[in-house]
Structures are given as C-alpha cells and as structure tokens.
Scaffold this active site. Structure first.
Site, PDB file in Angstrom:
ATOM      1  CB  CYS A   3       8.721   3.335 -11.547  1.00  0.00           C
ATOM      2  SG  CYS A   3       7.326   2.235 -11.836  1.00  0.00           S
ATOM      3  CG  HIS A  49       8.931   4.415  -7.293  1.00  0.00           C
ATOM      4  ND1 HIS A  49       7.788   5.056  -7.743  1.00  0.00           N
ATOM      5  CD2 HIS A  49       8.844   3.141  -7.748  1.00  0.00           C
ATOM      6  CE1 HIS A  49       7.064   4.205  -8.430  1.00  0.00           C
ATOM      7  NE2 HIS A  49       7.669   3.036  -8.451  1.00  0.00           N
ATOM      8  CG  ASN A  81       4.155   1.983  -8.446  1.00  0.00           C
ATOM      9  OD1 ASN A  81       4.398   2.996  -9.093  1.00  0.00           O
ATOM     10  ND2 ASN A  81       4.905   0.900  -8.503  1.00  0.00           N
TER      11      ASN A  81
HETATM   12  N1  COA Z   1      -4.659 -10.271  -1.876  1.00  0.00           N
HETATM   13  C1  COA Z   1      -4.563 -11.428  -1.212  1.00  0.00           C
HETATM   14  N2  COA Z   1      -3.578 -12.320  -1.451  1.00  0.00           N
HETATM   15  C2  COA Z   1      -2.666 -11.988  -2.389  1.00  0.00           C
HETATM   16  C3  COA Z   1      -2.722 -10.777  -3.105  1.00  0.00           C
HETATM   17  C4  COA Z   1      -3.781  -9.900  -2.821  1.00  0.00           C
HETATM   18  N3  COA Z   1      -3.920  -8.730  -3.442  1.00  0.00           N
HETATM   19  N4  COA Z   1      -1.677 -10.744  -3.953  1.00  0.00           N
HETATM   20  C5  COA Z   1      -0.991 -11.878  -3.793  1.00  0.00           C
HETATM   21  N5  COA Z   1      -1.583 -12.633  -2.848  1.00  0.00           N
HETATM   22  C6  COA Z   1      -1.188 -13.952  -2.358  1.00  0.00           C
HETATM   23  C7  COA Z   1      -0.389 -14.729  -3.373  1.00  0.00           C
HETATM   24  O1  COA Z   1      -1.249 -15.366  -4.298  1.00  0.00           O
HETATM   25  C8  COA Z   1       0.352 -15.687  -2.488  1.00  0.00           C
HETATM   26  O2  COA Z   1      -0.529 -16.738  -2.153  1.00  0.00           O
HETATM   27  P1  COA Z   1      -0.018 -18.260  -2.199  1.00  0.00           P
HETATM   28  O3  COA Z   1       1.093 -18.316  -1.201  1.00  0.00           O
HETATM   29  O4  COA Z   1      -1.235 -19.002  -1.836  1.00  0.00           O
HETATM   30  O5  COA Z   1       0.454 -18.463  -3.610  1.00  0.00           O
HETATM   31  C9  COA Z   1       0.604 -14.894  -1.215  1.00  0.00           C
HETATM   32  O6  COA Z   1      -0.312 -13.783  -1.252  1.00  0.00           O
HETATM   33  C10 COA Z   1       2.011 -14.368  -1.099  1.00  0.00           C
HETATM   34  O7  COA Z   1       2.373 -13.797  -2.332  1.00  0.00           O
HETATM   35  P2  COA Z   1       3.782 -13.119  -2.541  1.00  0.00           P
HETATM   36  O8  COA Z   1       3.902 -12.682  -3.949  1.00  0.00           O
HETATM   37  O9  COA Z   1       4.843 -14.021  -1.988  1.00  0.00           O
HETATM   38  O10 COA Z   1       3.638 -11.840  -1.560  1.00  0.00           O
HETATM   39  P3  COA Z   1       4.665 -10.732  -1.200  1.00  0.00           P
HETATM   40  O11 COA Z   1       4.811 -10.624   0.252  1.00  0.00           O
HETATM   41  O12 COA Z   1       5.922 -10.836  -2.022  1.00  0.00           O
HETATM   42  O13 COA Z   1       3.913  -9.416  -1.674  1.00  0.00           O
HETATM   43  C11 COA Z   1       3.971  -7.841  -3.464  1.00  0.00           C
HETATM   44  C12 COA Z   1       3.599  -9.265  -3.040  1.00  0.00           C
HETATM   45  C13 COA Z   1       3.639  -7.689  -4.943  1.00  0.00           C
HETATM   46  C14 COA Z   1       3.145  -6.862  -2.655  1.00  0.00           C
HETATM   47  C15 COA Z   1       5.480  -7.608  -3.204  1.00  0.00           C
HETATM   48  O14 COA Z   1       6.250  -8.673  -3.694  1.00  0.00           O
HETATM   49  C16 COA Z   1       5.964  -6.320  -3.836  1.00  0.00           C
HETATM   50  O15 COA Z   1       5.530  -5.251  -3.509  1.00  0.00           O
HETATM   51  N6  COA Z   1       6.928  -6.413  -4.770  1.00  0.00           N
HETATM   52  C17 COA Z   1       7.402  -5.258  -5.452  1.00  0.00           C
HETATM   53  C18 COA Z   1       6.388  -4.822  -6.482  1.00  0.00           C
HETATM   54  C19 COA Z   1       6.671  -3.487  -7.077  1.00  0.00           C
HETATM   55  O16 COA Z   1       7.093  -2.586  -6.399  1.00  0.00           O
HETATM   56  N7  COA Z   1       6.398  -3.354  -8.374  1.00  0.00           N
HETATM   57  C20 COA Z   1       6.522  -2.133  -9.086  1.00  0.00           C
HETATM   58  C21 COA Z   1       7.940  -1.746  -9.225  1.00  0.00           C
HETATM   59  S1  COA Z   1       8.084  -0.220 -10.017  1.00  0.00           S
END
Ligand code: COA
Length: 315
Positions: free
Chosen positions: A108, A242, A272
């Site tokens: 990215c 980004h 993204n």
């Molecule tokens: N819908 C519903 N629930 C979801 C879900 C979705 N689309 N995706 C994940 N969950 C659930 C998980 O399974 C987890 O459930 P559990 O507690 O029962 O296991 C819960 O939501 C929390 O998951 P978690 O990963 O802790 O959530 P988060 O607040 O960290 O959000 C992201 C997840 C991916 C949105 C966040 O971590 C993020 O944006 N990270 C950066 C990603 C990124 O930018 N990547 C590209 C970089 S270039």
C-alpha cells in the site's frame, strides 16, 4: 519534480456492506463502525491493465503531456493476472509510450516509494517527464468467506504525471520486516524436483498489529518530512492518508492535533485499494477543486512488509 497531472479509474461494480452480510456473518454496523467502509468498488468484468491504462491516459491529458514525451514509467502493483510481463510494460504499450518502465511491489506504500524513485531520477538529471501508475485488485487476494479481511478492500487505479519543478519538499521511506502480519502465498507450477510442501493461502492479516504499526509509522514518517521541510503540522492544508481504516486516520489526526477538515477521505465508498488509494484520493481532491496553488500537502501510506513512507509537497 512536481505533480503536473492526475487520473483515476474505479471498477463499475459497487458492493455494499448489506450485500456482504447476505453471505458473511457480518453487518453494515460492524463494518462501518470498525473500519469506516460502507461500500467498495470491486473488479467484475474489467481487466486491471485496462483500468491502469485509462488512469494513465487521464493523467497525461490532465498534464498536457504526450505519451511519447515520457522518460520513465513506474507501476506500483501487488497482483494482477500476469506474472510476466510487468504491468508497466503493458501500460507502456496501451498508452503508446516507448520509454523504459519498471514495476514495484511495495504494497500500500507503493505510490510514495514510486515518488522517491522518480525524485532520485530527477536529482540525477536523467528525466523530464515520469508517469507513476498504481493499479491494484486486492479483492482478488482475499478469501471471500473470511469476514476479517474481505470487507476491508476495494479495487482501482490511480496515476500521476511528474514534470520538472521544486515542489517536493521531503520524502521519507521506511521498512521493518514483519512477514507474519500481512501476507499471502501463491502456488507456483510444480516441477519434477520440488521436494518441499507448498500451499496456496489467501491474504492473512493480524489486524490489530497492522493497526498499531500503521499509526506509529505514519506519525513517525509525517513528523520526519515536516521536520526536513522546516514545517509544522499546522502549516499543512491537506493530509492525504492511505485509506485503510477511518480509525487509523483518526488516530493519526489526533496525534497531529489537526482538524478533521484537513483530512479528506473516500474510504466510506472505496475501502482500501492498496497503493492506488493515495493517487485516487489525490485525483479526487484535485478534480474536486480542493487544492489551491501554494497549499502544503502531506501524503502518507503504510502496508505489508511492513513498509511505509510520507511525502510533503507544495501544490
Ligand atoms: N464482521 C463482524 N465481526 C467481525 C468482522 C466482520 N467483518 N471481522 C472481524 N470480526 C470479529 C472478530 O472475529 C472478533 O470476534 P471474536 O472476538 O468473537 O473473535 C471481533 O470482531 C473483534 O475482532 P478484532 O480483529 O479484534 O477487531 P478490530 O477492532 O481489531 O478490527 C480490523 C479489525 C481488521 C478492522 C482492524 O484491526 C484493522 O483495521 N486493522 C488494520 C487493517 C489494515 O489496515 N490492513 C491493511 C493495511 S495496508
């Protein structure tokens, strides 16, 4: 160098959170509040190389430069249907250019890495006009039954034409190898001699680790380019970050202590789009009349690797 023209193209298919919740255990509410994404453009009938060519043509028209006047093409891309030849060579043929070209894969952060490479060519006195195209289809990397990854991404192409100038005030890049945080394996052709186990694995991500890296890297990179340029955050008119997660953008905004109005976003209806995210946002801001001559603009991006970078330039 300076950015003399921009262009962007999005696939026509719009996939909303409601559409995803028809086949995934997710909801519009979860996706919007955790990521800021409401819908995304997803490749369906389009070919990525055609979108890349179209974005390049728009940027060339915007800059008033002919393809024959280009001295170099840099294409940022993580995956496309070709393993070889490189996408930049396909773009070269598509726009009718004859200059050398190169592909880079800096996830990215590709647009910022491409700008740094181009700036080095200018400083070496080797180029007049450079085309940078970022073309990405991350929706082809994720497992569409994995709600943790597929809801985040959208596809698109963004391009910028660079010409001589002194508008770039500073660029900083960084890399910190962390290959277990965001990765994908592809399967290569078998041979009679392969003895190791090989698997195909769609995009895997440790979301919270990526989140923390992103905020820290962007805060550090932006502070460094501002220091280099003798500027403060308050001198910056527009922060083009980004578009990965609205909460990442808000955390960086809080660190910089700047108002929301200086952080244009399109994540709500783009998701993204990997390295295309920055040039698409740049193009939309420019075409939307957001920039005034002399405005100070900061761009910052981060991605798998980890890699990151920031640039400060005068519009
Ligand atoms: N819908 C519903 N629930 C979801 C879900 C979705 N689309 N995706 C994940 N969950 C659930 C998980 O399974 C987890 O459930 P559990 O507690 O029962 O296991 C819960 O939501 C929390 O998951 P978690 O990963 O802790 O959530 P988060 O607040 O960290 O959000 C992201 C997840 C991916 C949105 C966040 O971590 C993020 O944006 N990270 C950066 C990603 C990124 O930018 N990547 C590209 C970089 S270039």
């Amino acid at each position: 160098m300076k950015i003399a023209g921009t262009g962007s193209v999005l696939p026509s298919k719009v996939v909303t959170n409601e559409m995803l919740s028809e086949f995934l255990d997710t909801s519009d509410e979860w996706i919007r509040t955790r990521t800021g994404v409401s819908s995304r453009h997803v490749i369906s009938h389009e070919k990525l190389e055609d979108m890349a060519v179209e974005a390049a043509v728009k940027a060339l028209e915007d800059a008033g430069i002919q393809a024959s006047q280009l001295d170099f093409i840099i294409c940022s891309n993580v995956v496309n249907e070709y393993v070889t030849p490189q996408l930049s060579c396909i773009i070269q043929g598509g726009i009718g250019a004859s200059c050398p070209c190169i592909d880079i894969n800096c996830a990215c952060a590709g647009f910022i890495y491409a700008l740094e490479m181009a700036e080095s060519f200018y400083k070496a006195g080797r180029v007049q006009n450079v085309l940078v195209v970022c073309a990405e289809e991350p929706t082809r990397m994720t497992d569409w039954s994995d709600r943790r990854t597929c809801v985040l991404f959208g596809d698109g192409a963004g391009a910028a034409v660079l010409t001589p100038g002194d508008n770039i005030k500073s660029i900083r890049l960084s890399a910190a190898s962390a290959t277990d945080k965001l990765w994908q394996y592809r399967l290569l052709q078998p041979t009679p001699y392969i003895e190791k186990e090989e698997v195909e694995v769609p995009l895997q991500m440790k979301g919270q680790d990526v989140f923390k890296f992103a905020v820290k890297a962007a805060a550090t990179d932006i502070s460094r380019v501002l220091d280099d340029a003798g500027l403060r955050a308050g001198d910056v008119s527009h922060f083009l970050l980004h578009q990965a997660n609205i909460r990442i953008i808000q955390a960086i905004r809080a660190y910089l202590e700047q108002p929301d109005s200086r952080f244009p976003v399109n994540i709500h209806d783009h998701g993204n789009s990997s390295s295309s995210s920055c040039p698409i946002l740049l193009d939309e801001c420019r075409r939307g009349g957001r920039f005034k001559k002399g405005d100070v603009v900061v761009m910052s991006a981060f991605g798998a690797g980890f890699v990151s970078g920031a640039v400060v330039f005068e519009w």
